[in-house]
Design an enzyme around this catalytic site. Structure first.
Site, short mmCIF file in Angstrom:
data_model
loop_
_atom_site.label_atom_id
_atom_site.label_comp_id
_atom_site.label_asym_id
_atom_site.label_seq_id
_atom_site.Cartn_x
_atom_site.Cartn_y
_atom_site.Cartn_z
N ARG A 74 0.87 -1.07 -0.07
CA ARG A 74 0.16 0.01 -0.01
C ARG A 74 0.87 1.18 0.01
NH1 ARG A 74 -3.77 -2.21 4.93
NH2 ARG A 74 -1.66 -3.06 5.48
N TYR A 154 -14.48 -14.13 -9.64
CA TYR A 154 -15.68 -13.30 -9.43
C TYR A 154 -15.08 -11.78 -9.59
CZ TYR A 154 -13.29 -12.82 -4.79
OH TYR A 154 -12.52 -12.70 -3.55
C1 HXC Z 1 -15.77 -7.74 8.87
C2 HXC Z 1 -13.77 -7.17 9.68
C3 HXC Z 1 -13.24 -8.55 9.26
C4 HXC Z 1 -14.52 -9.83 9.23
C5 HXC Z 1 -11.30 -7.31 9.79
N1 HXC Z 1 -12.62 -6.63 9.63
N2 HXC Z 1 -12.00 -8.79 9.53
N3 HXC Z 1 -15.08 -6.95 9.31
N4 HXC Z 1 -15.76 -8.96 9.24
N5 HXC Z 1 -14.02 -11.06 9.02
C6 HXC Z 1 -12.54 -5.04 9.85
C7 HXC Z 1 -12.00 -4.70 11.37
O1 HXC Z 1 -13.08 -4.68 12.20
C8 HXC Z 1 -11.25 -3.33 10.90
O2 HXC Z 1 -12.74 -2.45 10.80
C9 HXC Z 1 -11.00 -3.71 9.65
O3 HXC Z 1 -11.60 -4.74 9.11
C10 HXC Z 1 -9.33 -3.94 9.62
O4 HXC Z 1 -9.18 -4.55 10.76
P1 HXC Z 1 -7.63 -5.34 11.10
O5 HXC Z 1 -7.87 -6.12 12.57
O6 HXC Z 1 -6.82 -4.03 11.27
O7 HXC Z 1 -7.26 -6.20 10.05
P2 HXC Z 1 -7.06 -7.57 10.28
O8 HXC Z 1 -8.23 -8.65 10.32
O9 HXC Z 1 -5.85 -7.71 11.23
O10 HXC Z 1 -6.68 -7.83 8.95
C11 HXC Z 1 -7.30 -8.12 7.71
C12 HXC Z 1 -6.42 -8.53 6.56
C13 HXC Z 1 -5.86 -9.68 6.90
C14 HXC Z 1 -5.52 -7.44 6.38
C15 HXC Z 1 -7.23 -8.35 5.26
O11 HXC Z 1 -6.97 -10.73 6.96
C16 HXC Z 1 -4.71 -10.20 6.19
O12 HXC Z 1 -3.53 -9.74 6.40
N6 HXC Z 1 -4.96 -10.75 5.12
C17 HXC Z 1 -3.90 -11.15 4.20
C18 HXC Z 1 -3.87 -12.53 3.74
C19 HXC Z 1 -5.16 -12.95 2.97
O13 HXC Z 1 -6.34 -12.23 3.32
N7 HXC Z 1 -5.17 -13.98 2.27
C20 HXC Z 1 -6.24 -14.76 1.73
C21 HXC Z 1 -6.50 -13.99 0.24
S1 HXC Z 1 -7.56 -15.19 -0.63
P3 HXC Z 1 -12.56 -1.25 11.90
O14 HXC Z 1 -13.81 -0.42 11.48
O15 HXC Z 1 -13.10 -2.24 13.21
O16 HXC Z 1 -11.42 -0.76 12.36
C22 HXC Z 1 -8.40 -14.62 -1.66
C23 HXC Z 1 -9.03 -15.74 -2.66
C24 HXC Z 1 -10.27 -15.36 -2.90
O17 HXC Z 1 -8.23 -13.53 -2.21
C25 HXC Z 1 -11.04 -16.50 -3.87
C26 HXC Z 1 -11.16 -17.77 -3.20
C27 HXC Z 1 -11.72 -19.02 -4.24
P1 NAP Z 2 -2.08 -16.06 1.31
O1 NAP Z 2 -1.03 -17.07 1.54
O2 NAP Z 2 -2.84 -15.50 2.37
O3 NAP Z 2 -1.38 -14.92 0.40
C1 NAP Z 2 -1.64 -13.56 0.57
C2 NAP Z 2 -0.22 -12.86 0.70
O4 NAP Z 2 -0.47 -11.51 0.47
C3 NAP Z 2 0.53 -13.14 2.11
O5 NAP Z 2 1.84 -13.68 1.58
C4 NAP Z 2 0.62 -11.69 2.43
O6 NAP Z 2 1.86 -11.70 3.38
C5 NAP Z 2 0.52 -10.72 1.44
N1 NAP Z 2 0.06 -9.38 1.87
C6 NAP Z 2 -1.07 -9.11 2.34
N2 NAP Z 2 -1.19 -7.94 2.65
C7 NAP Z 2 -0.27 -7.30 2.06
C8 NAP Z 2 0.29 -5.98 2.03
N3 NAP Z 2 -0.25 -4.78 2.47
N4 NAP Z 2 1.52 -5.77 1.55
C9 NAP Z 2 2.48 -6.89 1.04
N5 NAP Z 2 2.11 -8.29 1.11
C10 NAP Z 2 0.65 -8.28 1.52
O7 NAP Z 2 -3.28 -16.67 0.21
P2 NAP Z 2 -3.25 -17.17 -1.18
O8 NAP Z 2 -4.37 -18.07 -1.05
O9 NAP Z 2 -1.82 -17.73 -1.65
O10 NAP Z 2 -3.68 -16.23 -2.29
C11 NAP Z 2 -2.74 -15.68 -3.12
C12 NAP Z 2 -3.48 -15.00 -4.34
O11 NAP Z 2 -4.27 -15.79 -4.98
C13 NAP Z 2 -4.38 -13.87 -3.76
O12 NAP Z 2 -4.40 -12.73 -4.79
C14 NAP Z 2 -5.46 -14.40 -3.78
O13 NAP Z 2 -6.70 -13.51 -4.11
C15 NAP Z 2 -5.43 -15.21 -5.15
N6 NAP Z 2 -6.53 -16.44 -5.05
C16 NAP Z 2 -6.49 -17.24 -4.29
C17 NAP Z 2 -7.48 -18.34 -4.29
C18 NAP Z 2 -7.26 -19.59 -3.39
O14 NAP Z 2 -8.03 -20.56 -3.39
N7 NAP Z 2 -6.11 -19.83 -2.59
C19 NAP Z 2 -8.34 -18.45 -5.26
C20 NAP Z 2 -8.54 -17.32 -6.25
C21 NAP Z 2 -7.43 -16.34 -6.12
P3 NAP Z 2 2.13 -10.55 4.67
O15 NAP Z 2 0.99 -11.03 5.56
O16 NAP Z 2 3.43 -11.01 5.32
O17 NAP Z 2 1.93 -9.29 4.37
#
Ligand code: HXC
Ligand code: NAP
Length: 287
Positions: A74, A154
């Site tokens: 970001r 999606y």
């Molecule tokens: C509603 C939520 C929430 C939830 C967090 N928030 N989780 N609201 N439901 N489940 C809200 C919090 O209340 C807060 O709002 C704001 O989001 C930020 O919360 P934080 O606590 O600061 O964030 P945190 O939960 O620590 O982290 C959220 C995140 C984290 C940054 C998105 O999950 C993360 O690091 N993700 C990276 C990895 C990841 O998500 N990988 C999956 C990708 S999979 P307020 O208003 O209370 O401050 C993918 C696949 C898709 O994309 C397709 C699959 C088939």
């Molecule tokens: P994952 O392991 O949770 O990967 C997400 C990665 O993003 C983590 O390594 C995380 O590392 C990094 N990340 C999150 N916020 C970041 C930030 N602000 N700056 C830098 N890095 C950040 O999940 P995954 O399943 O492998 O997903 C990988 C990709 O595949 C994603 O784009 C997801 O949308 C896509 N995808 C996954 C699936 C599935 O079924 N798994 C399906 C469709 C698409 P840190 O927490 O260390 O930052």
């Protein structure tokens, strides 16, 4: 199902590839195969301890070179630093795999505006930040480049309960297609992959927490009745990152076992009709 590498040994030899989110899940799996094909790797994400551990593991498994640099995508300045560190170590960057993402499930009316921001900022802002920083650098140096962006199916259908992610991935897809045209004149290609369900700790723990994974087994939504193997995605990514795909530009390749079309087809749920029922319908038609 093929779970071995498909490209010839040195398909990425001499190329340096940055993978955001390369320390975990799919980013790590794609990175491992790039290393096996001769690439140098730069992995970046927020958690340096995770990156360091993964870099060590990947180097040990493949004998390749991995540079781990912490960065929150970001933040534009931090991305510029990743590129600089990468160039200092490897001389040049050839490709950026925009893979990092953030996501969680929630009814949209329960989301705060900050929750919406956090997902859109990681997925869309993070991706355009990386794209702009790397693209400007390549254009200034008159270097060719290659973007590969990980979206989801999606991105074009939309999806309830992951609305910030759907909005952001749609933006990433638009970015991919737009720059495929605009930056082709600089020798920069842009493509995307839309994966279906591929089990990872990061996605599963956030999208199918607790009992949900039993109740909503993702494999059952897939016509092939299974989830994806990481190597299947790695094979596709390596191909799109290699020069063998040199004429592919602006494409989004779906790798989901037919999942999204299953949802789209008006009559696809007739799968539930049993053979006896088809026999009965046939007899009725014949009468
Ligand atoms: C509603 C939520 C929430 C939830 C967090 N928030 N989780 N609201 N439901 N489940 C809200 C919090 O209340 C807060 O709002 C704001 O989001 C930020 O919360 P934080 O606590 O600061 O964030 P945190 O939960 O620590 O982290 C959220 C995140 C984290 C940054 C998105 O999950 C993360 O690091 N993700 C990276 C990895 C990841 O998500 N990988 C999956 C990708 S999979 P307020 O208003 O209370 O401050 C993918 C696949 C898709 O994309 C397709 C699959 C088939
Ligand atoms: P994952 O392991 O949770 O990967 C997400 C990665 O993003 C983590 O390594 C995380 O590392 C990094 N990340 C999150 N916020 C970041 C930030 N602000 N700056 C830098 N890095 C950040 O999940 P995954 O399943 O492998 O997903 C990988 C990709 O595949 C994603 O784009 C997801 O949308 C896509 N995808 C996954 C699936 C599935 O079924 N798994 C399906 C469709 C698409 P840190 O927490 O260390 O930052």
């Amino acid at each position: 199902m093929a779970t071995s590498g498909m490209l010839q040994e040195d398909a990425l030899k001499g190329k340096t590839i940055i993978i955001s989110g390369g320390g975990t899940g799919l980013g790590k799996a794609m990175g491992k195969y790039c290393l096996q094909l001769g690439a140098n790797l730069i992995i970046t994400s927020r958690k340096m301890d995770v990156l360091t551990e993964s870099a060590k593991e990947l180097e040990g498994e493949t004998g390749g070179k991995v540079l781990a640099v912490a960065c929150d995508i970001r933040n534009y300045e931090q991305i510029e630093q990743v590129i600089k560190h990468g160039e200092d170590k490897f001389g040049r960057i050839d490709a950026v795999l925009n893979n990092a993402a953030g996501n969680f499930i929630s009814p949209t009316e329960r989301l705060s505006h900050r929750a919406f921001d956090i997902v859109v900022d990681i997925v869309l802002r993070g991706t355009y930040n990386f794209t702009l920083a790397a693209g400007k650098n390549w254009i200034a140096k008159k270097q060719q480049g290659n973007f590969l962006n990980i979206v989801t199916t999606y991105a074009w259908t939309g999806s309830g309960y992951v609305v910030p992610s759907a909005c952001a991935k749609a933006g990433v897809l638009a970015l991919t297609r737009s720059l495929a045209v605009e930056w082709a004149k600089y020798g920069i290609r842009s493509n995307a992959i839309a994966p279906g369900p591929f089990p990872t700790e990061g996605a599963w723990s956030r999208l199918l927490p607790g009992e949900l994974v039993k109740k909503f087994d993702p494999a059952l939504r897939v016509p092939l009745k299974r989830v994806g193997e990481h190597q299947e995605l790695a094979n596709l990514a390596a191909y799109l990152l290699s020069d063998y795909s040199g004429y592919i530009n602006g494409e989004v390749v779906t790798i989901d076992g037919g999942e999204w079309l299953m949802g789209a087809g008006e009559f696809s749920n007739l799968e539930e009709v049993k053979p006896e029922m088809w026999d009965m319908l046939e007899n009725m038609r014949k009468k």
